[in-house]
Design an enzyme around this catalytic site. Structure first.
Site, mmCIF file in Angstrom:
data_model
loop_
_atom_site.group_PDB
_atom_site.id
_atom_site.type_symbol
_atom_site.label_atom_id
_atom_site.label_comp_id
_atom_site.label_asym_id
_atom_site.label_seq_id
_atom_site.Cartn_x
_atom_site.Cartn_y
_atom_site.Cartn_z
ATOM 1 N N LYS A 112 38.223 50.652 47.027
ATOM 2 C CA LYS A 112 38.974 51.371 48.100
ATOM 3 C C LYS A 112 39.409 52.717 47.730
ATOM 4 C CE LYS A 112 38.788 47.361 50.090
ATOM 5 N NZ LYS A 112 38.555 46.532 48.998
ATOM 6 N N TYR A 118 37.851 32.789 53.017
ATOM 7 C CA TYR A 118 38.414 33.787 52.292
ATOM 8 C C TYR A 118 39.400 33.336 51.162
ATOM 9 C CZ TYR A 118 40.728 37.998 51.371
ATOM 10 O OH TYR A 118 41.285 39.435 50.717
ATOM 11 N N TYR A 131 36.603 38.285 45.724
ATOM 12 C CA TYR A 131 35.419 39.306 45.992
ATOM 13 C C TYR A 131 34.344 39.220 45.134
ATOM 14 C CZ TYR A 131 38.223 41.112 49.689
ATOM 15 O OH TYR A 131 39.383 41.313 50.660
#
Ligand SMILES: *Cc1c(COP(=O)(O)O)cnc(C)c1O
Length: 332
Positions: A49, A262, A288
């Site tokens: 990010k 998720y 992830y």
């Protein structure tokens, strides 16, 4: 393609290393696996990010905003990096966390990324799983405006056409490094979620004419949904940059490693996290990169790649999240 046209602040340690993974490659019997270390972007433990935030924060400052507001799951790496970026440039930060993962333990809700959000000075609030976080973000912005603040709203994962510029830039950086090394990249594999990373990479690798395919291992959605989501942001990013449209055939997604959804752990994720740690001392994360690496390992075992191919795994960060879920690795 000329990225200097877009305002950017300096937050990341760049370029991140592009390194071989000889022990993991050897264990799996080839192809030649490489790793692009975007876990080493440096901003309060780093991650993907940070590159997006270089463009988003520049936009916020250009608009005269004083508060970054964003959303994510409880153990969001994106929110932690946003809190860090805000601290570094002297903005306020408000973080809206969705209880998207079914884990209400004290450790999950307060340690690791959440601990860092607060340490970095962000205001943190919690919402139930399934809450409309997009609407909440807008409503929160309006509440802040009513108090005289100037909020800058960042969508989940920082994934819009401004944030995606960070991964257009990463694609160009990776190509420069590969050219210096004399390395021909045959494939890039990464974990895909809110799509900004994959969309930016696709625009960078195709827009530069490199011919390098990018395969996203889905961490949430089925293949067709994720392809549509990535393609939408690819279109917005090329439009923002004034580039020609990219054909949907360049958006490659595999959804076989999502498991129960998720953030829901899988056996192949646990195996991948252990294997990367014990062969390359690379720390992945449960949500992830553990699933992304499980996908890479699974595809190697299935003979998906040519044995002589050079395959680059983009490490998007997140290892802080390990400390929220240590019990998954009991007996590691
Ligand atoms: C957010 C995140 C991703 C996914 O990137 P997107 O741009 O949201 O698709 C991958 N890995 C880690 C560690 C992340 O925090």
């Amino acid at each position: 393609m000329h990225l200097a046209r877009f305002p950017r602040v300096h937050l990341a340690h760049l370029p991140t290393p592009l390194e071989p993974m000889p022990r993991l490659s050897g264990l799996l019997g080839g192809p030649r696996l490489w790793i692009k270390r975007d876990d080493c972007t440096g901003l309060a433990t780093g991650g993907n990010k940070t590159r997006k935030l270089e463009y988003l924060v520049a936009d916020a400052l250009d608009q005269g905003c004083d508060t970054l507001v964003t959303v994510g799951a409880v153990q969001s790496n994106h929110c932690r990096q946003t809190a860090a970026a805000a601290a570094k440039v002297g903005l306020d930060c408000e973080i809206l966390l969705e209880r998207r993962v079914d884990d209400s333990s004290d450790v999950y809700e307060n340690s690791a990324n959440v601990f860092l959000d607060r340490l970095l000075g962000a205001q943190v609030s919690f919402f139930p799983g399934g809450h409309d976080m997009k609407a909440e973000l807008i409503a929160h912005g309006q509440r802040l405006e009513a108090t005289g603040a100037r909020p800058y709203l960042i969508p989940g994962g920082g994934s819009n056409a401004v944030g995606a510029l960070g991964y257009v830039q990463c694609a160009l950086e990776t190509l420069r490094q590969a050219d210096d090394l004399g390395l021909v990249i045959d494939h890039v594999v990464m974990a895909t979620g809110s799509t900004g990373t994959q969309a930016g990479l696709v625009v960078g690798f195709t827009g530069s004419g490199s011919g390098v395919p990018v395969l996203g291992i889905s961490t949430r959605h089925p293949e067709a949904t994720q392809i549509a989501n990535v393609k939408r942001l690819v279109d917005q990013t090329t439009a923002h940059m004034g580039l020609p449209e990219v054909d949907v055939e360049h958006v490659l997604v595999n959804d076989e490693y999502v498991g129960g959804g998720y953030g829901v752990p899988t056996e192949s994720m646990v195996e991948a996290v252990r294997m990367a740690a014990q062969t390359e001392a690379v720390l992945l994360d449960p949500v992830y990169t553990g699933k992304g690496m499980a996908g890479l390992i699974g595809l190697v075992r299935a003979g998906h790649f040519d044995p002589d191919a050079n395959v680059v795994f983009l490490h998007t960060g997140g290892s802080v999240g390990l400390f929220a879920q240590e019990s998954l690795f009991d007996g590691a």
